[in-house]
Design an enzyme around this catalytic site. Structure first.
Site, mmCIF file in Angstrom:
data_model
loop_
_atom_site.group_PDB
_atom_site.id
_atom_site.type_symbol
_atom_site.label_atom_id
_atom_site.label_comp_id
_atom_site.label_asym_id
_atom_site.label_seq_id
_atom_site.Cartn_x
_atom_site.Cartn_y
_atom_site.Cartn_z
ATOM 1 C CG LEU A 1 -1.812 -1.256 1.358
ATOM 2 C CD1 LEU A 1 -2.689 -1.148 2.608
ATOM 3 C CD2 LEU A 1 -2.681 -1.472 0.124
ATOM 4 C CG HIS B 1 -3.185 1.338 -2.127
ATOM 5 N ND1 HIS B 1 -1.841 1.122 -2.345
ATOM 6 C CD2 HIS B 1 -3.836 0.674 -3.113
ATOM 7 C CE1 HIS B 1 -1.696 0.340 -3.405
ATOM 8 N NE2 HIS B 1 -2.877 0.059 -3.897
ATOM 9 N N GLY C 1 -8.720 3.704 -7.800
ATOM 10 C CA GLY C 1 -7.946 4.882 -8.179
ATOM 11 C C GLY C 1 -8.076 5.139 -9.668
ATOM 12 C CG ASP D 1 -4.714 1.176 -12.278
ATOM 13 O OD1 ASP D 1 -3.860 0.637 -12.982
ATOM 14 O OD2 ASP D 1 -4.519 1.467 -11.081
ATOM 15 C CD GLN E 1 -8.146 -1.929 -11.937
ATOM 16 O OE1 GLN E 1 -7.464 -2.900 -12.203
ATOM 17 N NE2 GLN E 1 -7.969 -1.237 -10.821
ATOM 18 C CB SER F 1 2.612 2.849 -9.423
ATOM 19 O OG SER F 1 2.757 1.488 -9.770
ATOM 20 C CB SER F 2 2.613 -1.365 -5.784
ATOM 21 O OG SER F 2 1.458 -1.015 -5.062
ATOM 22 N NE ARG F 3 3.302 -3.900 -12.310
ATOM 23 C CZ ARG F 3 2.002 -4.182 -12.356
ATOM 24 N NH1 ARG F 3 1.110 -3.223 -12.278
ATOM 25 N NH2 ARG F 3 1.597 -5.434 -12.471
HETATM 26 O O1 PAF Z 1 -5.894 -2.125 -9.133
HETATM 27 C C1 PAF Z 1 -5.561 -3.165 -8.534
HETATM 28 O O2 PAF Z 1 -4.782 -3.149 -7.569
HETATM 29 C C2 PAF Z 1 -6.119 -4.497 -8.997
HETATM 30 O O3 PAF Z 1 -6.253 -4.544 -10.369
HETATM 31 C C3 PAF Z 1 -7.449 -4.878 -8.303
HETATM 32 C C4 PAF Z 1 -8.557 -3.907 -8.656
HETATM 33 C C5 PAF Z 1 -7.252 -4.930 -6.810
HETATM 34 C C6 PAF Z 1 -7.897 -6.271 -8.776
HETATM 35 O O4 PAF Z 1 -6.945 -7.243 -8.478
#
Ligand code: PAF
Length: 279
Positions: free
Chosen positions: A32, A36, A146, A149, A152, A184-186
């Site tokens: 996180l 987050h 968020g 993305d 998404q 980003s976690s990345r």
């Molecule tokens: O955005 C993310 O971290 C992931 O794609 C999610 C929405 C938790 C689904 O695994």
């Protein structure tokens, strides 16, 4: 409270709902960060109970992607959640979510075809499947995603609408570091030199916004300038896409207008980064 079992999570939610409590869910893959935390704070404000799920969902990663090295630190995440006053952390195992013989998937057509969907086949199918499962387990009144993305977020909104699900999908603003880097976690993968190059994404987006505000409405011209700026940085391996899209259909625009979204995905070293801005 840390919950690992689906059955237990469902029972707890049933009890909370019987007491008239409404429930907010923040689905995450852990590790996180402040992005987050902003989702958690939104949920805390709008709901009696906040559940954070932490599950690195294997079915949304491609074969050559970073599933194995994806950063994980449940103790740190759990501490974060406690600090923020999260009521329940749902932390299931792979087997709990996908027991042997698992064979059901949820797929949103259309919106998933372009942008990240074009470069990550099966990715959104994995996301919508796990989010659907999480919604069935936690039965949230609201769920928080968020807008970093962006695709998404729109895909999940569409799934909820198409499947008549009783959950409000809330999109929260993208959070940046002070120097502009989208959280980003990345980002953890980046060396300090690569991190400097990663700033090219937000710099290009801010530059594009300025061009638009000065009157440029030709998407090709804006994209070209962005490309030039990004590729002038070292460690930039591949610009997967830069697209100027309609905020609802996610289709590329022929003439740029206020409200459109510029989205991009760029490899800096071996790290795939995404970012976007609304005009
Ligand atoms: O955005 C993310 O971290 C992931 O794609 C999610 C929405 C938790 C689904 O695994």
């Amino acid at each position: 409270m840390l919950i690992k079992s689906i059955k237990e999570m469902k029972e707890i939610i049933k009890e909370e709902k019987a007491k008239g409590k409404n429930v907010g869910l923040v689905p995450t893959m852990g590790y996180l960060h402040k992005g987050h935390v902003s989702l958690i704070r939104c949920s805390k404000k709008e709901n009696d109970i906040t559940v954070v799920s932490i599950f690195v969902n294997p079915i949304q990663f491609g074969k050559n992607e970073d599933l194995d090295k994806y950063p994980r630190d449940i103790n740190r995440d759990f501490y974060f959640c406690k600090e923020e006053g999260v009521d329940y952390v749902f932390y299931p195992s792979y087997k709990e979510m996908y027991p042997e013989g698992y064979s059901t998937y949820v797929e949103v057509e259309g919106l998933t075809e372009g942008l990240c969907g074009a470069f990550r086949p099966g990715h959104f199918r994995g996301v919508t499947t796990v989010v659907n499962k999480l919604f069935n387990i936690v039965n949230p009144d609201r769920a928080y995603f968020g807008k970093k993305d962006y695709q998404q977020f729109k895909v999940i909104q569409k799934m909820v609408k198409d499947l008549n699900m009783d959950v409000e999908v809330v999109g929260c603003p993208l959070i940046r570091e002070e120097d502009g880097l989208a959280l980003s976690s990345r980002n953890k993968y980046l060396s300090s030199e690569q991190r400097k190059s990663a700033l090219s994404l937000s710099k290009a987006l801010f530059h594009a916004k300025k061009l638009f505000e000065k009157g440029e409405t030709n998407p090709e011209k804006i994209k070209k300038e962005m490309e030039k700026l990004i590729s002038s940085y070292p460690y930039v391996k591949d610009i997967q896409y830069i697209e100027i899209i309609h905020p609802e259909t996610l289709k590329p625009k022929e003439k740029v207008e206020k409200g459109d979204v510029i989205a991009l995905a760029v490899y800096v070293g071996d790290t795939r980064l995404i970012d976007n801005i609304k005009l």
